[in-house]
Enzyme design. Structure first.
Site, PDB file in Angstrom:
ATOM      1  CB  ALA A  42      -0.930  -0.003   1.204  1.00 47.76           C
ATOM      2  CG  LEU A  43       3.842   2.275   3.043  1.00 47.66           C
ATOM      3  CD1 LEU A  43       5.157   2.095   3.796  1.00 47.66           C
ATOM      4  CD2 LEU A  43       3.181   3.592   3.440  1.00 47.66           C
ATOM      5  CD  GLU A  44       5.833   0.111  -1.819  1.00 45.95           C
ATOM      6  OE1 GLU A  44       5.033  -0.805  -1.515  1.00 45.95           O
ATOM      7  OE2 GLU A  44       6.631   0.628  -1.014  1.00 45.95           O
ATOM      8  CB  ALA A  66      -6.142  -5.807   2.382  1.00 45.50           C
ATOM      9  CB  ILE A  68      -4.479  -7.259   8.049  1.00 49.20           C
ATOM     10  CG1 ILE A  68      -5.444  -7.399   6.859  1.00 49.20           C
ATOM     11  CG2 ILE A  68      -5.029  -7.965   9.297  1.00 49.20           C
ATOM     12  CD1 ILE A  68      -5.735  -8.835   6.469  1.00 49.20           C
ATOM     13  CD  GLU A  71       3.799 -10.251  16.542  1.00 56.36           C
ATOM     14  OE1 GLU A  71       3.520 -11.461  16.563  1.00 56.36           O
ATOM     15  OE2 GLU A  71       4.972  -9.814  16.611  1.00 56.36           O
ATOM     16  CB  THR A  72       5.247  -3.537  14.847  1.00 58.96           C
ATOM     17  OG1 THR A  72       4.969  -3.417  13.434  1.00 58.96           O
ATOM     18  CG2 THR A  72       5.949  -4.851  15.149  1.00 58.96           C
ATOM     19  CG  HIS A  74       5.107  -1.450   9.235  1.00 61.24           C
ATOM     20  ND1 HIS A  74       5.013  -2.389   8.248  1.00 61.24           N
ATOM     21  CD2 HIS A  74       5.707  -0.380   8.670  1.00 61.24           C
ATOM     22  CE1 HIS A  74       5.527  -1.898   7.131  1.00 61.24           C
ATOM     23  NE2 HIS A  74       5.958  -0.685   7.360  1.00 61.24           N
ATOM     24  NE  ARG A 112     -15.060  -3.066   7.483  1.00 62.80           N
ATOM     25  CZ  ARG A 112     -15.704  -3.863   8.314  1.00 62.80           C
ATOM     26  NH1 ARG A 112     -15.641  -5.183   8.166  1.00 62.80           N
ATOM     27  NH2 ARG A 112     -16.444  -3.362   9.296  1.00 62.80           N
TER      28      ARG A 112
HETATM   29  N1  LIG Z   1       1.845  -4.881   6.152  1.00 56.58           N
HETATM   30  C1  LIG Z   1       1.279  -4.519   4.947  1.00 56.58           C
HETATM   31  C2  LIG Z   1       2.029  -3.878   3.963  1.00 56.58           C
HETATM   32  N2  LIG Z   1       3.349  -3.605   4.180  1.00 56.58           N
HETATM   33  C3  LIG Z   1       4.277  -3.305   3.097  1.00 56.58           C
HETATM   34  C4  LIG Z   1       4.309  -1.814   2.761  1.00 56.58           C
HETATM   35  O1  LIG Z   1       3.105  -1.411   2.111  1.00 56.58           O
HETATM   36  C5  LIG Z   1       5.466  -1.521   1.787  1.00 56.58           C
HETATM   37  O2  LIG Z   1       5.300  -2.289   0.607  1.00 56.58           O
HETATM   38  C6  LIG Z   1       6.803  -1.841   2.423  1.00 56.58           C
HETATM   39  O3  LIG Z   1       6.912  -1.163   3.662  1.00 56.58           O
HETATM   40  C7  LIG Z   1       7.978  -1.451   1.505  1.00 56.58           C
HETATM   41  O4  LIG Z   1       7.919  -0.074   1.197  1.00 56.58           O
HETATM   42  N3  LIG Z   1       1.448  -3.509   2.788  1.00 56.58           N
HETATM   43  C8  LIG Z   1       0.127  -3.771   2.554  1.00 56.58           C
HETATM   44  O5  LIG Z   1      -0.387  -3.428   1.470  1.00 56.58           O
HETATM   45  N4  LIG Z   1      -0.623  -4.394   3.502  1.00 56.58           N
HETATM   46  C9  LIG Z   1      -0.092  -4.785   4.704  1.00 56.58           C
HETATM   47  O6  LIG Z   1      -0.822  -5.363   5.570  1.00 56.58           O
HETATM   48  C1  LIG Z   2       0.310  -3.630   8.539  1.00 57.02           C
HETATM   49  C2  LIG Z   2       1.620  -4.275   8.679  1.00 57.02           C
HETATM   50  O1  LIG Z   2       2.653  -3.713   8.396  1.00 57.02           O
HETATM   51  C3  LIG Z   2       1.632  -5.609   9.313  1.00 57.02           C
HETATM   52  O2  LIG Z   2       1.074  -6.553   8.402  1.00 57.02           O
HETATM   53  C4  LIG Z   2       3.026  -6.013   9.638  1.00 57.02           C
HETATM   54  O3  LIG Z   2       2.924  -6.885  10.720  1.00 57.02           O
HETATM   55  P1  LIG Z   2       3.822  -6.631  12.017  1.00 57.02           P
HETATM   56  O4  LIG Z   2       3.374  -5.300  12.611  1.00 57.02           O
HETATM   57  O5  LIG Z   2       3.467  -7.798  12.924  1.00 57.02           O
HETATM   58  O6  LIG Z   2       5.257  -6.621  11.578  1.00 57.02           O
END
Ligand SMILES: Nc1c(NC[C@H](O)[C@H](O)[C@H](O)CO)[nH]c(=O)[nH]c1=O
Ligand SMILES: CC(=O)[C@@H](O)COP(=O)(O)O
Length: 139
Positions: A42-44, A66, A68, A71-72, A74, A112
């Site tokens: 999603a960040l991209e 999506a 989800i 644990e962190t 992030h 959803r």
């Molecule tokens: N944890 C999820 C991510 N994480 C990856 C980031 O979006 C990104 O690709 C990475 O940090 C490299 O820049 N992305 C999702 O789309 N959904 C997640 O649950």
């Molecule tokens: C939304 C996220 O980045 C997640 O899926 C990553 O999981 P975690 O926070 O347990 O590293």
């Protein structure tokens, strides 16, 4: 007929397939053309939309993905920054619908993503078409 680009972050393929189905149905029901581009996460999505918008090849965009909670912290970054990036682009006049789910668990995501339930992909496509109509109205 307008040209729409769906930019999908294919982190959860089974959810994206449903979200894209909902978005594609909404767009094609109004006679629009649909293309799909895949990015890692999603960040991209905002950066990919910015690059595609510069090409001038598309009238509107739908971000699909999506996020989800894990644990962190992030989750907050990925959910918040992808939404912020899309919002910034819409404020620059780019017609984008945000179909990125930001949910606590898989069960919430499934409800959803499903076009027969909350159909967030279709909802995002409708938003993108609404913004495009406004851009044309005020052009
Ligand atoms: N944890 C999820 C991510 N994480 C990856 C980031 O979006 C990104 O690709 C990475 O940090 C490299 O820049 N992305 C999702 O789309 N959904 C997640 O649950
Ligand atoms: C939304 C996220 O980045 C997640 O899926 C990553 O999981 P975690 O926070 O347990 O590293």
């Amino acid at each position: 007929m307008a040209q729409f680009l769906i930019v999908e972050a294919r982190f959860y393929a089974h959810l994206n397939d449903q979200l894209i189905d909902g978005a594609r149905r909404a767009l094609e029901a109004k006679g629009h053309s649909v293309e799909v581009l895949t990015v890692p996460g999603a960040l991209e999505i905002p950066g990919a939309i910015a690059l595609a918008a510069e090409s001038g090849r598309y009238d509107g965009f739908v971000g699909i993905g999506a996020v989800i909670r894990g644990e962190t912290y992030h989750f907050e970054i990925v959910a918040g920054e992808s939404a912020r990036g899309i919002m910034a682009l819409t404020m620059d006049g780019i017609a984008i619908g945000n179909g990125i789910l930001t949910v606590e668990n898989e069960a919430q995501a499934q409800v959803r993503a499903d076009p027969a339930q909350k159909n967030k992909g279709g909802e995002a496509a409708e938003a993108a078409m609404a913004l495009l109509a406004l851009r044309d109205k005020f052009a």
